[in-house]
Design a protein around this motif. Structure first.
Motif, PDB file in Angstrom:
ATOM      1  N   ILE A  80      -7.609  13.445 -12.882  1.00 17.62           N
ATOM      2  CA  ILE A  80      -7.180  13.173 -11.514  1.00 17.62           C
ATOM      3  C   ILE A  80      -5.766  13.715 -11.380  1.00 17.62           C
ATOM      4  CG2 ILE A  80      -6.317  10.825 -11.970  1.00 17.62           C
ATOM      5  CD1 ILE A  80      -8.191  11.612  -8.800  1.00 17.62           C
ATOM      6  N   LEU A  81      -5.545  14.499 -10.346  1.00 14.92           N
ATOM      7  CA  LEU A  81      -4.227  15.041 -10.046  1.00 14.92           C
ATOM      8  C   LEU A  81      -3.715  14.299  -8.832  1.00 14.92           C
ATOM      9  CD1 LEU A  81      -1.943  17.129 -10.434  1.00 14.92           C
ATOM     10  CD2 LEU A  81      -3.269  18.668  -8.956  1.00 14.92           C
ATOM     11  N   ILE A  82      -2.552  13.681  -8.959  1.00 12.39           N
ATOM     12  CA  ILE A  82      -1.953  12.925  -7.864  1.00 12.39           C
ATOM     13  C   ILE A  82      -0.624  13.576  -7.527  1.00 12.39           C
ATOM     14  CG2 ILE A  82      -1.084  10.666  -7.138  1.00 12.39           C
ATOM     15  CD1 ILE A  82      -3.086   9.434  -9.154  1.00 12.39           C
ATOM     16  N   ALA A  83      -0.437  13.847  -6.238  1.00  9.24           N
ATOM     17  CA  ALA A  83       0.771  14.525  -5.786  1.00  9.24           C
ATOM     18  C   ALA A  83       1.035  14.138  -4.331  1.00  9.24           C
ATOM     19  CB  ALA A  83       0.591  16.038  -5.890  1.00  9.24           C
ATOM     20  N   PRO A  84       2.236  14.405  -3.840  1.00 10.41           N
ATOM     21  CA  PRO A  84       2.482  14.178  -2.417  1.00 10.41           C
ATOM     22  C   PRO A  84       1.470  14.956  -1.576  1.00 10.41           C
ATOM     23  CG  PRO A  84       4.548  14.566  -3.564  1.00 10.41           C
ATOM     24  CD  PRO A  84       3.437  14.870  -4.540  1.00 10.41           C
ATOM     25  N   GLN A  85       0.993  14.344  -0.524  1.00  9.61           N
ATOM     26  CA  GLN A  85      -0.054  14.931   0.318  1.00  9.61           C
ATOM     27  C   GLN A  85       0.247  16.372   0.745  1.00  9.61           C
ATOM     28  OE1 GLN A  85      -3.158  13.496   1.034  1.00  9.61           O
ATOM     29  NE2 GLN A  85      -3.544  15.553   1.746  1.00  9.61           N
ATOM     30  N   PRO A  86       1.485  16.715   1.113  1.00  4.92           N
ATOM     31  CA  PRO A  86       1.737  18.103   1.524  1.00  4.92           C
ATOM     32  C   PRO A  86       1.497  19.141   0.427  1.00  4.92           C
ATOM     33  CG  PRO A  86       3.506  16.675   2.298  1.00  4.92           C
ATOM     34  CD  PRO A  86       2.648  15.853   1.363  1.00  4.92           C
TER      35      PRO A  86
ATOM     36  N   LEU B 249      -2.175  23.041  -4.326  1.00  3.62           N
ATOM     37  CA  LEU B 249      -2.684  22.732  -5.666  1.00  3.62           C
ATOM     38  C   LEU B 249      -4.191  22.953  -5.748  1.00  3.62           C
ATOM     39  CD1 LEU B 249      -0.536  19.551  -6.351  1.00  3.62           C
ATOM     40  CD2 LEU B 249      -0.418  21.716  -7.634  1.00  3.62           C
ATOM     41  N   LEU B 250      -4.893  22.573  -4.703  1.00  6.15           N
ATOM     42  CA  LEU B 250      -6.347  22.776  -4.661  1.00  6.15           C
ATOM     43  C   LEU B 250      -6.667  24.270  -4.719  1.00  6.15           C
ATOM     44  CD1 LEU B 250      -9.040  21.209  -4.347  1.00  6.15           C
ATOM     45  CD2 LEU B 250      -8.808  21.521  -1.897  1.00  6.15           C
TER      46      LEU B 250
ATOM     47  N   GLN C 297       0.849  -1.182   0.000  1.00  6.08           N
ATOM     48  CA  GLN C 297       0.000   0.000   0.000  1.00  6.08           C
ATOM     49  C   GLN C 297       0.888   1.237   0.000  1.00  6.08           C
ATOM     50  OE1 GLN C 297      -3.281  -0.128   2.718  1.00  6.08           O
ATOM     51  NE2 GLN C 297      -3.670   2.071   2.548  1.00  6.08           N
ATOM     52  N   VAL C 298       0.530   2.222  -0.802  1.00  8.56           N
ATOM     53  CA  VAL C 298       1.291   3.465  -0.925  1.00  8.56           C
ATOM     54  C   VAL C 298       0.710   4.485   0.051  1.00  8.56           C
ATOM     55  CG1 VAL C 298       2.003   5.304  -2.495  1.00  8.56           C
ATOM     56  CG2 VAL C 298       1.735   2.960  -3.355  1.00  8.56           C
ATOM     57  N   GLN C 299       1.573   5.103   0.820  1.00  8.31           N
ATOM     58  CA  GLN C 299       1.161   6.130   1.778  1.00  8.31           C
ATOM     59  C   GLN C 299       1.654   7.491   1.301  1.00  8.31           C
ATOM     60  OE1 GLN C 299      -0.783   5.304   4.313  1.00  8.31           O
ATOM     61  NE2 GLN C 299      -0.594   3.110   3.977  1.00  8.31           N
ATOM     62  N   GLY C 300       1.007   8.543   1.752  1.00 10.15           N
ATOM     63  CA  GLY C 300       1.497   9.894   1.520  1.00 10.15           C
ATOM     64  C   GLY C 300       1.100  10.547   0.215  1.00 10.15           C
ATOM     65  N   LEU C 301       0.215   9.902  -0.559  1.00 10.33           N
ATOM     66  CA  LEU C 301      -0.254  10.515  -1.802  1.00 10.33           C
ATOM     67  C   LEU C 301      -1.566  11.245  -1.563  1.00 10.33           C
ATOM     68  CD1 LEU C 301       0.275   7.805  -4.569  1.00 10.33           C
ATOM     69  CD2 LEU C 301       1.639   9.849  -4.121  1.00 10.33           C
TER      70      LEU C 301
END
Length: 172
Positions: free
Chosen positions: A61-67, A72-73, A10-14
């Motif tokens: 869909i825009l995917i980026a590091p959570q921070p 971006l929003l 599982q990938v975290q932090g996205l």
């Protein structure tokens, strides 16, 4: 003993932002706001750790590091002011799994009717994994699969089963 087809993690932090708009009218505005090229149908564009993926004629869909998501929003909301558009942070409702290894496409083939082996390098495919809606794209030596967090345990289980040596799963 047979070797697993792929390693599942599982990938975290996205973070993820869903963008709905008339892409013919607003696509370039969106692209400038996130500093990415607007992707062609069924493709992605990437820069660093950010990816913009085409989901349908009026959805990205825009995917980026959570921070990076809050900034971006805000940039998208400002750029799309006056446009008929929807911009939503969907990070908490999605889950992402890595399917890594030389035979990752074979593990996906057990679950998805889409042809992972022939997915272009920048491709993004919406499909299903067994009975769960998902999307996947190439990442490293394999793929990333995105689905709804409400079925995360189900997705993890079927992905691990499909990747296990000697399993034969019918995606129907």
């Amino acid at each position: 003993m047979a070797e697993a087809l792929a390693k599942i993690s599982q990938v975290q932090g996205l973070g993820m932002i869903q963008i709905r708009a008339n892409l013919l009218r607003s696509g370039e505005v969106i692209a400038r706001a996130v500093d990415l090229v607007l992707p062609a149908p069924m493709l992605t564009t990437r820069q660093g750790e950010r990816m913009l993926g085409w989901m349908s004629p009026d959805e990205l869909i825009l995917i980026a590091p959570q921070p990076q998501i809050a900034g971006l929003l805000a940039a998208l909301e400002e750029a799309l002011e006056g446009h008929h558009a929807l911009v939503v942070d969907v990070s908490d409702m999605r889950v992402v799994f890595d399917i890594q290894g030389a035979r990752a496409d074979q593990a996906l083939a057990k679950l998805c009717p889409a042809d992972a082996a022939n997915l272009p390098e920048a491709g993004l495919r919406r499909t299903r994994a067994a009975q769960a809606a998902c999307g996947f794209w190439r990442h490293g030596q394999g793929f990333r699969l995105m689905g709804f967090r409400s079925v995360a345990d189900y997705l993890r289980g079927i992905l691990e089963g499909a990747a296990a040596p000697g399993t034969h799963l019918d995606p129907r």
